[in-house]
Design a protein around this motif. Structure first.
Motif, PDB file in Angstrom:
ATOM      1  N   LEU A  46       0.828  -1.207   0.000  1.00 14.15           N
ATOM      2  CA  LEU A  46       0.000   0.000   0.000  1.00 14.15           C
ATOM      3  C   LEU A  46       0.872   1.271   0.000  1.00 14.15           C
ATOM      4  CD1 LEU A  46      -2.976  -0.560  -0.071  1.00 14.15           C
ATOM      5  CD2 LEU A  46      -3.138   0.056   2.337  1.00 14.15           C
ATOM      6  N   HIS A  47       1.926   1.239   0.817  1.00 18.75           N
ATOM      7  CA  HIS A  47       2.816   2.398   0.882  1.00 18.75           C
ATOM      8  C   HIS A  47       3.609   2.579  -0.409  1.00 18.75           C
ATOM      9  CE1 HIS A  47       2.844   2.866   5.582  1.00 18.75           C
ATOM     10  NE2 HIS A  47       1.644   2.964   5.046  1.00 18.75           N
ATOM     11  N   LEU A  48       3.911   1.472  -1.054  1.00 23.54           N
ATOM     12  CA  LEU A  48       4.589   1.567  -2.358  1.00 23.54           C
ATOM     13  C   LEU A  48       3.654   2.215  -3.379  1.00 23.54           C
ATOM     14  CD1 LEU A  48       6.355  -1.926  -2.534  1.00 23.54           C
ATOM     15  CD2 LEU A  48       7.498   0.306  -2.513  1.00 23.54           C
ATOM     16  N   LEU A  49       2.384   1.767  -3.349  1.00 19.37           N
ATOM     17  CA  LEU A  49       1.411   2.317  -4.299  1.00 19.37           C
ATOM     18  C   LEU A  49       1.151   3.797  -4.033  1.00 19.37           C
ATOM     19  CD1 LEU A  49      -1.285  -0.539  -4.416  1.00 19.37           C
ATOM     20  CD2 LEU A  49       0.593  -0.104  -6.014  1.00 19.37           C
ATOM     21  N   GLY A  50       1.193   4.167  -2.745  1.00 15.65           N
ATOM     22  CA  GLY A  50       0.910   5.559  -2.392  1.00 15.65           C
ATOM     23  C   GLY A  50       2.142   6.444  -2.429  1.00 15.65           C
ATOM     24  N   GLY A  51       3.290   5.851  -2.777  1.00 18.08           N
ATOM     25  CA  GLY A  51       4.499   6.658  -2.880  1.00 18.08           C
ATOM     26  C   GLY A  51       5.077   7.032  -1.532  1.00 18.08           C
ATOM     27  N   ILE A  67       4.782   6.370 -11.107  1.00 27.46           N
ATOM     28  CA  ILE A  67       5.224   7.129  -9.926  1.00 27.46           C
ATOM     29  C   ILE A  67       6.622   6.730  -9.463  1.00 27.46           C
ATOM     30  CG2 ILE A  67       2.856   7.539  -9.111  1.00 27.46           C
ATOM     31  CD1 ILE A  67       3.494   5.488  -6.851  1.00 27.46           C
ATOM     32  N   THR A  68       7.147   5.620  -9.929  1.00 24.36           N
ATOM     33  CA  THR A  68       8.513   5.251  -9.542  1.00 24.36           C
ATOM     34  C   THR A  68       9.531   6.191 -10.179  1.00 24.36           C
ATOM     35  OG1 THR A  68       8.695   3.689 -11.367  1.00 24.36           O
ATOM     36  CG2 THR A  68       7.951   2.817  -9.251  1.00 24.36           C
ATOM     37  N   LYS A  69       9.063   6.938 -11.199  1.00 23.11           N
ATOM     38  CA  LYS A  69       9.988   7.848 -11.892  1.00 23.11           C
ATOM     39  C   LYS A  69       9.928   9.275 -11.337  1.00 23.11           C
ATOM     40  CE  LYS A  69      11.084   5.218 -15.760  1.00 23.11           C
ATOM     41  NZ  LYS A  69      10.629   3.950 -15.160  1.00 23.11           N
TER      42      LYS A  69
ATOM     43  N   ASP B 400      10.367   9.655   8.700  1.00 27.39           N
ATOM     44  CA  ASP B 400      10.189   8.493   7.828  1.00 27.39           C
ATOM     45  C   ASP B 400       8.713   8.110   7.881  1.00 27.39           C
ATOM     46  OD1 ASP B 400      10.026   6.040   6.620  1.00 27.39           O
ATOM     47  OD2 ASP B 400      11.965   5.343   7.402  1.00 27.39           O
ATOM     48  N   ILE B 401       7.948   8.562   6.872  1.00 28.11           N
ATOM     49  CA  ILE B 401       6.501   8.390   6.930  1.00 28.11           C
ATOM     50  C   ILE B 401       6.096   6.928   6.950  1.00 28.11           C
ATOM     51  CG2 ILE B 401       5.014  10.266   6.222  1.00 28.11           C
ATOM     52  CD1 ILE B 401       6.006  10.059   3.460  1.00 28.11           C
ATOM     53  N   HIS B 402       6.776   6.141   6.169  1.00 31.30           N
ATOM     54  CA  HIS B 402       6.392   4.726   6.095  1.00 31.30           C
ATOM     55  C   HIS B 402       6.527   4.072   7.461  1.00 31.30           C
ATOM     56  CE1 HIS B 402       6.291   0.513   5.199  1.00 31.30           C
ATOM     57  NE2 HIS B 402       7.524   0.390   5.682  1.00 31.30           N
ATOM     58  N   LYS B 403       7.666   4.300   8.100  1.00 28.50           N
ATOM     59  CA  LYS B 403       7.946   3.663   9.385  1.00 28.50           C
ATOM     60  C   LYS B 403       6.897   4.072  10.425  1.00 28.50           C
ATOM     61  CE  LYS B 403      12.559   2.449  10.827  1.00 28.50           C
ATOM     62  NZ  LYS B 403      13.891   3.045  10.973  1.00 28.50           N
ATOM     63  N   VAL B 404       6.591   5.370  10.462  1.00 23.33           N
ATOM     64  CA  VAL B 404       5.633   5.855  11.453  1.00 23.33           C
ATOM     65  C   VAL B 404       4.247   5.284  11.193  1.00 23.33           C
ATOM     66  CG1 VAL B 404       4.471   7.904  12.328  1.00 23.33           C
ATOM     67  CG2 VAL B 404       6.926   7.973  11.879  1.00 23.33           C
TER      68      VAL B 404
END
Lengths: 217, 408
Positions: A46-51, A67-69, B400-404
């Motif tokens: 989910l975090h990968l998809l949301g950047g 979005i990977t670019k 670190d947004i992901h970690k939080v």
């Protein structure tokens, strides 16, 4: 609307295990459930998809943009405009009122403030009387509904929900998921819900299951 | 919704912390401002009051006392000098002009000064109403004197010996007010001026002894014929004829006569050196306060990072750039120091105003005069806020947004 191909991620830890994710694509307005055990990589995907995380491999295309670019700043801007997040715990900003929390979504996304939409949304969610309440005065179910309103505030194309119902009882769970689907339909948004909550299974036609473990080697 | 209302909501959420930080800084800044304003105005007042006076000549004693007494009128006289000696000095080739002063009496704590017309001219004093003193026992009042004693032109009063209200009253001779001066911002506002013979008249005891071979026409008191060698005055205010006088005259007076000469410029510089060390101590204390408040603001911001890590992450998930988080943190620190500095500046002026009111304001200091340095203080305050929020802001920037958000 969304097309995921060959993405993988490895956390910078000692093990260097690579997490691989299945390829999939979703149409605009399509709703999908992302199932899997806790710790199975749902949040990471989910975090990968949301950047919020940067994919180290493959391609994530959202509304025609890979979005990977994107650079960090472009990604922040894109996220604000196109993606709405809902988390397990609602994470509203406690020092602001309910209405201010919704307006903050426009502010951080760099969109013009739209107080009418905020009021409209809250009324639709049955929180019209809580407009100027402090966030801390809300019940868990109410707060989660405010978080949903905040996520759709900027009419995002993609709604990403991470365990939105697992902290709620059956009654609130039913209410929240219905509202989520309703609001997603309103704005023709693609909704992806990551959960291990079996109560949601019958509400979604499309389901993606993350195999456990998603790691190998 | 704006970045300011976001910052304000965080400050409002912890009112006690916010108030403490602002008050701490305000105290430090107000002491700095107070020292600045008072020392600036004192220096200005000293410069104004000593303008046109190169040398004060009086009885032997403390030179600083001589200056304080005869220029600022805040200390007691060192004694008297003989008028004939003074007259000789007034006629000295190195003296351009000489103003005689005869002190001794007061009315309601305001000094009565026997002098010549040249004295008010020195301070460019102008009449508000009435006229200058012409006859013996006629006086002209300074602006403050008239305001506080409620004396009018034509009023009469009895002087008291010395500087106290309760001093022995000279009941036998009454002064009459001939005129009142406009406020000048100098010592003259607090003085009652008359001619020298009035002061003698009040203090006259018995018949005048005539024990001189011949009478003397005085340069110091035009129109007066000196017949009595025992007549005295308190001091002379001298002006040099040329730069050589600055070297020769003080030495001549201090060694060749039984009088003393003191330079206002030199003595006030000495006074400021004495006051300077007190100022340094207070200033250090003020900077210590400022340092502690900066530390307190830094700690408050740094601690708040822990409570706000979810807020920061959620803001990023809503599209806020890293720079936006950075600037909201900096703005929070800068708001605190800005408010603290502004508060300190106003506090200083209000404290000075209240203090001057409580002592009846005879000093002539202006509590609401602002200086350019206060703008510098404000800029310094903003920079201080930037300085103590830089590290917390950097931490916010790096969240670190992901970690939080993943919850571990």
């Amino acid at each position: 609307m969304i097309e995921v191909k060959d993405i993988q991620y490895s956390y910078p830890s000692a093990s260097h295990q690579i997490m691989r994710f299945p390829d999939f694509s979703l149409q605009p307005g399509e709703h999908c459930l992302l199932l899997g055990e806790s710790g199975g990589g749902k949040t990471t995907l989910l975090h990968l998809l949301g950047g919020l995380l940067h994919s180290q491999h493959g391609k994530i295309e959202l509304a025609g943009v890979d979005i990977t670019k994107l650079s960090q700043a472009e990604l922040d801007h894109f996220r604000g405009k196109k993606i709405g997040f809902i988390f397990q715990r609602n994470h509203l900003i406690n020092t602001l009122t309910v209405k201010q929390n919704l307006l903050a979504a426009s502010f951080f996304a760099g969109s013009p403030a739209d107080p009418d939409r905020a009021i409209e949304l809250l009324e639709e969610l049955g929180l019209g009387d809580k407009l100027h309440s402090k966030v801390t005065e809300l019940s868990v179910g109410q707060a989660q509904r405010v978080a949903i309103a905040r996520a759709v505030m900027n009419k995002p194309a993609l709604l990403l929900a991470d365990e939105p119902t697992s902290a709620l009882d059956d009654k609130n769970c039913e209410k929240v998921i219905s509202l989520l689907l309703k609001l997603a339909n309103h704005s023709w948004a693609t909704l992806l819900v990551a959960t291990h909550d079996h109560r949601l299974k019958e509400r979604f036609k499309r389901q993606i299951e993350l195999k456990t473990p998603p790691t190998n080697q | 919704m704006s970045i300011l209302s976001l910052v304000w909501s965080y400050l409002k959420a912890k009112p006690l912390n916010t108030v403490l930080n602002i008050v701490l800084l305000s105290l430090g800044v107000s002491v700095i401002t107070l020292l600045l304003v008072v020392s600036r105005q004192l220096e200005q007042r000293v410069a104004d009051n000593t303008k046109g006076i190169d040398l004060v000549v009086g009885a032997k004693g403390s030179p600083l006392q001589l200056i304080l007494c005869n220029i600022f009128h805040i200390d007691f006289p060192t004694g008297n000098i003989n008028l004939r000696e003074a007259e000789k000095l007034a006629n000295h080739r190195l003296v351009k002009s000489a103003i005689p002063l005869a002190l001794g009496d007061s009315y309601m704590n305001f000094r009565i000064i026997g002098t010549s017309q040249a004295y008010p001219e020195l301070y460019q004093a102008e009449l508000q109403t009435g006229d200058w003193w012409k006859e013996e026992l006629e006086v002209t009042l300074g602006a403050n004197v008239a305001a506080l004693t409620k004396l009018k032109v034509g009023s009469t009063f009895e002087s008291a010996h010395g500087l106290t209200k309760e001093g022995h009253a000279h009941e036998e001779s009454k002064y009459k007010v001939a005129g009142i001066l406009k406020p000048s911002g100098s010592v003259i506002d607090n003085l009652i001026l008359t001619q020298i013979t009035s002061v003698w008249h009040v203090h006259q005891e018995g018949e005048e002894k005539i024990n001189m071979d011949h009478t003397l026409d005085l340069k110091l008191i035009p129109g007066y014929q000196l017949k009595d060698s025992t007549k005295e005055i308190t001091s002379l205010l001298l002006r040099y004829k040329n730069p050589i006088a600055a070297i020769q005259l003080p030495r001549f007076i201090n060694t060749q006569t039984n009088m003393q000469a003191a330079s206002p410029a030199f003595e006030s510089a000495r006074l400021f050196t004495i006051l300077g060390s007190a100022k340094t101590v207070l200033m250090s204390l003020a900077y210590l306060l400022v340092f502690i408040s900066a530390l307190s603001i830094f700690i408050a911001l740094y601690n708040s990072l822990k409570e706000r890590k979810y807020d920061l992450a959620i803001m990023r998930s809503m599209g806020a750039s890293r720079f936006k988080l950075w600037s909201s943190m900096v703005l929070e620190g800068v708001s605190l120091t800005f408010l603290g500095t502004i508060g300190g500046l106003f506090l200083a002026h209000i404290m000075l105003f209240v203090f001057l009111q409580s002592i009846g304001d005879k000093t002539g200091l202006a509590p609401f005069q602002f200086y350019l340095e206060e703008a510098y203080l404000l800029i310094g305050g903003v920079l201080l806020g930037l300085l103590c929020s830089l590290l917390p802001a950097w931490q916010a920037y790096r969240t670190d947004i992901h970690k939080v958000l993943a919850g571990n």
